[in-house]
Design a protein around this motif. Structure first.
Motif, mmCIF file in Angstrom:
data_model
loop_
_atom_site.group_PDB
_atom_site.id
_atom_site.type_symbol
_atom_site.label_atom_id
_atom_site.label_comp_id
_atom_site.label_asym_id
_atom_site.label_seq_id
_atom_site.Cartn_x
_atom_site.Cartn_y
_atom_site.Cartn_z
ATOM 1 N N ASN A 124 4.771 2.990 7.007
ATOM 2 C CA ASN A 124 4.941 3.431 5.618
ATOM 3 C C ASN A 124 4.708 2.213 4.718
ATOM 4 O OD1 ASN A 124 6.341 3.810 3.059
ATOM 5 N ND2 ASN A 124 7.099 5.721 3.921
ATOM 6 N N HIS A 125 3.769 2.333 3.805
ATOM 7 C CA HIS A 125 3.376 1.213 2.935
ATOM 8 C C HIS A 125 4.573 0.666 2.142
ATOM 9 C CE1 HIS A 125 0.464 -0.971 0.374
ATOM 10 N NE2 HIS A 125 1.287 -0.676 -0.615
ATOM 11 N N MET A 126 5.464 1.550 1.695
ATOM 12 C CA MET A 126 6.609 1.100 0.892
ATOM 13 C C MET A 126 7.603 0.325 1.755
ATOM 14 S SD MET A 126 5.307 2.158 -1.735
ATOM 15 C CE MET A 126 6.469 1.463 -2.882
ATOM 16 N N ALA A 128 6.759 -1.457 4.229
ATOM 17 C CA ALA A 128 6.119 -2.756 4.432
ATOM 18 C C ALA A 128 6.386 -3.675 3.236
ATOM 19 C CB ALA A 128 4.622 -2.573 4.644
ATOM 20 N N HIS A 129 6.328 -3.128 2.008
ATOM 21 C CA HIS A 129 6.639 -3.963 0.830
ATOM 22 C C HIS A 129 8.059 -4.512 0.933
ATOM 23 C CE1 HIS A 129 3.308 -4.102 -1.961
ATOM 24 N NE2 HIS A 129 3.117 -2.794 -1.917
ATOM 25 N N LEU A 130 8.990 -3.723 1.489
ATOM 26 C CA LEU A 130 10.378 -4.198 1.617
ATOM 27 C C LEU A 130 10.464 -5.387 2.575
ATOM 28 C CD1 LEU A 130 12.404 -0.839 1.838
ATOM 29 C CD2 LEU A 130 11.987 -2.259 -0.160
ATOM 30 N N THR A 310 1.579 -8.624 -3.541
ATOM 31 C CA THR A 310 0.533 -7.599 -3.666
ATOM 32 C C THR A 310 0.158 -7.092 -2.265
ATOM 33 O OG1 THR A 310 -1.062 -9.374 -3.728
ATOM 34 C CG2 THR A 310 -0.408 -8.485 -5.834
ATOM 35 N N ASP A 311 -0.687 -6.057 -2.238
ATOM 36 C CA ASP A 311 -0.990 -5.419 -0.961
ATOM 37 C C ASP A 311 -1.641 -6.392 0.015
ATOM 38 O OD1 ASP A 311 0.081 -3.183 -2.020
ATOM 39 O OD2 ASP A 311 -1.819 -2.118 -2.311
ATOM 40 N N ASN A 312 -1.128 -6.422 1.232
ATOM 41 C CA ASN A 312 -1.661 -7.285 2.283
ATOM 42 C C ASN A 312 -1.314 -6.655 3.626
ATOM 43 O OD1 ASN A 312 0.869 -8.784 3.548
ATOM 44 N ND2 ASN A 312 1.243 -8.566 1.352
HETATM 45 ZN ZN ZN Z 1 1.441 -1.679 -2.495
#
Ligand code: ZN
Ligand code: KG4
Length: 346
Positions: A124-126, A128-130, A310-312
């Motif tokens: 889940n992308h979110m 991953a941000h956490l 940012t997205d990585n």
């Molecule tokens: Zn993102």
């Protein structure tokens, strides 16, 4: 401590995961060892392709991912200096995101997992941000309050433990980054709007115009749509106003609310730190005010680097490592899910 997953694989500090990210307008691949050690990380941004349209065009995004994903993965492997036979699992964003964009990454990740006979992990992308902040400071202790502010999301999350998240509040209309982008477009400052407003604001007076601070109640929810309308109405009524003053006053209004709610959330939950994530976390005023507020409250303010906000794909591999430990591999029948939600606890 090692967690057994199946007969062939034990998840521990030496488990090497290839992360793949294609949910929006960055094509990224990374190798992360043991969930925390970034061995290589490559990000190819499409920002120039979308700039002339003033926002991400889904069809262009999918095609650009197709063009560059294989070379990006190859570069991440070459830069890591390890043989691809050493890779233990493939983690890939399965949502939320643009369906065509997600499918490019998910298809590639599943193909590689099959070809190399290693587990596939849908991330889940979110989530991953956490995890992004912990890649730069593995000593961060739970509970954490994470302020996730990007072009698509604005949420305050209490991270109680691995896999245990409570949604404290979120935007009820526009995301913070979306507000920056829309106001910048209205002021003709360019795309993406956040950095343009950040820069313009340096020359402006944040107290020049008193824009509204929305939802300053006891909730942790946000609203930025009314603020955007206020800015537009003000500029229409005062066509000679300085763009720098508008940018600075708008930015101050957004940041005041983000910081006040994050501090209140940290106090209420007893969090040891406030951590920023998402593209808006690059905002210079937000970074300054979060640090100042945390110092006043006697807690830690952690500001990951812009590359990690940012997205990585390093954050995808990190979240994948934790998911592999807790849940094991994801069945290949699990596909891309554009509106995938995080499983929050109550
Ligand atoms: Zn993102
Ligand atoms: O996380 P991100 O790279 O992509 C997603 O939305 O997933 O975030 C992009 C957003 C854009 O809305 C951009 O304008 C905003 O982050 N942004 C900023 C700054 N740099 C990027 N907003 C405010 N100040 C900045 N310095």
């Amino acid at each position: 401590m090692a967690a057994p997953v199946n007969d062939d694989l034990t998840i521990d500090e030496s488990t090497l995961i290839l992360g793949i990210e294609t949910s929006c307008d960055e094509t990224a691949a990374a190798l992360v060892m043991g969930g925390y050690d970034v061995v290589s990380s490559v990000v190819s941004t499409q920002v120039d392709l979308h700039a002339e349209f003033g926002g991400v065009v889904p069809e262009i995004a999918s095609r650009a991912h197709l063009d560059v994903l294989n070379p990006v993965i190859a570069r991440a492997i070459v830069e890591s200096g390890v043989e691809d036979s050493r890779i233990d699992a493939i983690a890939c964003t399965v949502g939320p995101g643009l369906i065509g964009a997600l499918l490019v990454g998910v298809s590639a990740a599943k193909s590689l997992a099959l070809a190399w006979d290693v587990p596939f992990i849908g991330v889940n992308h979110m989530e991953a941000h956490l995890y992004a902040a912990s890649l730069e400071d593995p000593t961060l202790e739970f509970p954490l309050v994470v302020l996730l502010v990007s072009g698509g999301h604005t949420m305050l999350v209490e991270m109680q433990d691995h896999g245990r998240y409570r949604l404290l509040g979120q935007t009820i209309d526009d995301a913070a980054g979306e507000a920056f982008d829309k106001v910048a477009r209205f002021l003709d400052l360019g795309y993406p709007g956040g950095p343009a407003i950040d820069e313009a604001a340096l020359l402006g007076d944040p107290d020049a115009i008193k824009f509204p601070r929305a939802l300053m109640d006891n909730s942790y929810n946000f609203s930025f749509s009314g603020l955007k309308t206020s800015v537009m109405n003000y500029v229409r009524k005062h066509p000679d106003v300085s763009s720098a003053d508008v940018a600075a006053s708008f930015q101050a209004a957004v940041v005041d609310v983000l910081v006040a709610k994050s501090r209140a959330a940290a106090k209420a939950t007893g969090a040891t730190s406030i951590v920023l994530g998402g593209g808006v976390a690059a905002n210079s005023l937000l970074r300054e005010e979060i640090l100042e507020g945390c110092a006043q409250d006697g807690i830690q303010g952690f500001l990951p680097s812009r590359a990690m906000c940012t997205d990585n794909a390093a954050m995808i591999a990190a979240a994948g490592w934790h998911r592999l430990r807790s849940d094991g591999p994801t069945p290949l029948s699990v596909g891309a899910t554009p509106n995938l939600k995080l499983p929050f606890i109550d």
